[in-house]
Design an enzyme around this catalytic site. Structure first.
Site: not given
Ligand SMILES: Cc1cc2nc3c(=O)[nH]c(=O)nc-3n(C[C@H](O)[C@H](O)[C@H](O)COP(=O)(O)OP(=O)(O)OC[C@H]3O[C@@H](n4cnc5c(N)ncnc54)[C@H](O)[C@@H]3O)c2cc1C
Length: 303
Positions: A130, A180
């Site tokens: 991560d 990722r």
């Molecule tokens: C498998 C995985 C690994 C990750 N690893 C890291 C990492 O190593 N370091 C790091 O900084 N970040 C990590 N993240 C978190 C990432 O950076 C984002 O903060 C998070 O995924 C939300 O971004 P999004 O792309 O879904 O877009 P967004 O624009 O935030 O969300 C898009 C849509 O997704 C849905 N959604 C998003 N988050 C949520 C939530 N928490 N609860 C409910 N609905 C939600 C909603 O419908 C929202 O409108 C990871 C995410 C995933 C999926």
């Protein structure tokens, strides 16, 4: 504003101690956290596998403060790999390098990571490393590149909100390290990160195209339908097959989308966290989506 508040609260040690030991915890965290124990997490991952969803297992915790804690944490991850081997399922493991001692010494962290990367390679699994806040990026990428050179079977994480990430994508593509790609979950200053959602999204799509055209087995970690559409468009134009990339999502988030993509034959891997140290992870999930606060309030009232 709400996002900033939750990210700020995620560092509050008093609140963290109170929340993590509260009897209300299980009711609050159940949607995002698979349980307190490895057995609970393995049960969830087994069930997900039956629904055609892959898993990457995360033993919750970050920033250990002694070498003994770092070694203890590493041993807990060795147990995860033993359980994966026993299950014979294609789960991977996700770790944070601050769990393995990165704040204490780069060498201690490298030694701990080396043991896990070797185990991942021996088992044909993968160690997914991560990405934490921007101060850790250089050291995290250096250790990941070393592990990739020695063992393969690692994946690095890059965050589209950082200005530097375009250069990092070029570098890891040259080294053939699987990536990722996520948007980024930490509270970063404007000096290092794009300030608006629109600029982060535009960068995510640009980096997606770079990973599809030159990267090795990229994973698109997002729940955003526009980002997913962008990835599917890029892979179609490049003629990449479903087995050349995967989507990754968080356990408990957009279950509808997870099933829909899996039913279409795309690889969908869920990030499945377990353990007692759930507070910072949980607060980052609240920060991402204000509607989760209503979900939290509803559960508190119920309890
Ligand atoms: C498998 C995985 C690994 C990750 N690893 C890291 C990492 O190593 N370091 C790091 O900084 N970040 C990590 N993240 C978190 C990432 O950076 C984002 O903060 C998070 O995924 C939300 O971004 P999004 O792309 O879904 O877009 P967004 O624009 O935030 O969300 C898009 C849509 O997704 C849905 N959604 C998003 N988050 C949520 C939530 N928490 N609860 C409910 N609905 C939600 C909603 O419908 C929202 O409108 C990871 C995410 C995933 C999926």
């Amino acid at each position: 504003m709400m996002r900033q508040t939750f990210l700020y609260l995620s560092h509050n040690k008093g609140l963290r101690r109170w929340m993590e030991t509260s009897r209300l915890a299980a009711g609050l965290t159940g949607r995002f956290v698979a349980g307190n124990t490895l057995e609970a997490a393995m049960g969830v991952c087994g069930r997900l596998h039956g629904e055609h969803l892959l898993s990457t297992i995360d033993h919750l915790g970050e920033n250990v403060t002694t070498a003994a804690e770092a070694v203890e944490f590493r041993r807990s991850i060795e147990d995860v790999y033993h359980s994966i081997a026993a299950s014979a399922l294609p789960h991977t493991v996700s770790i944070k390098l601050t769990q393995l001692g990165l704040d204490l010494s780069t060498e201690l962290c490298r030694t701990n990571t080396d043991i896990l990367a070797r185990m991942a390679a021996e088992q044909g699994s993968r160690l997914e490393i991560d990405m934490e806040s921007h101060e850790y990026v250089d050291r995290t990428l250096a250790i990941t590149a070393d592990m990739h050179a020695q063992y393969g079977r690692v994946r690095c994480v890059l965050q589209a909100y950082l200005h530097r990430t375009e250069d990092d994508v070029k570098q890891v593509n040259r080294l053939r390290i699987p990536v990722r790609l996520c948007k980024g979950a930490y509270n970063e200053p404007a000096s290092v990160a794009f300030p608006s959602k629109a600029s982060v999204d535009a960068n995510y799509l640009k980096l997606t195209r770079m990973l599809v055209s030159e990267g090795s087995f990229p994973a698109f970690a997002t729940h955003d339908p526009k980002m997913i559409e962008g990835a599917l468009d890029a892979v179609a134009k490049a003629g990449r097959k479903p087995g050349d990339f995967e989507f990754q999502m968080l356990y408990g988030v957009r279950r509808d989308l997870q099933s829909k993509l899996a039913a279409k034959g795309y690889g969908v891997r869920l990030y499945v966290p377990y353990g007692n140290a759930w507070y910072p992870y949980f607060m980052r999930r609240l920060a991402e989506r204000p509607a989760n606060v209503f979900f939290l309030a509803k559960n508190l009232l119920r309890a």
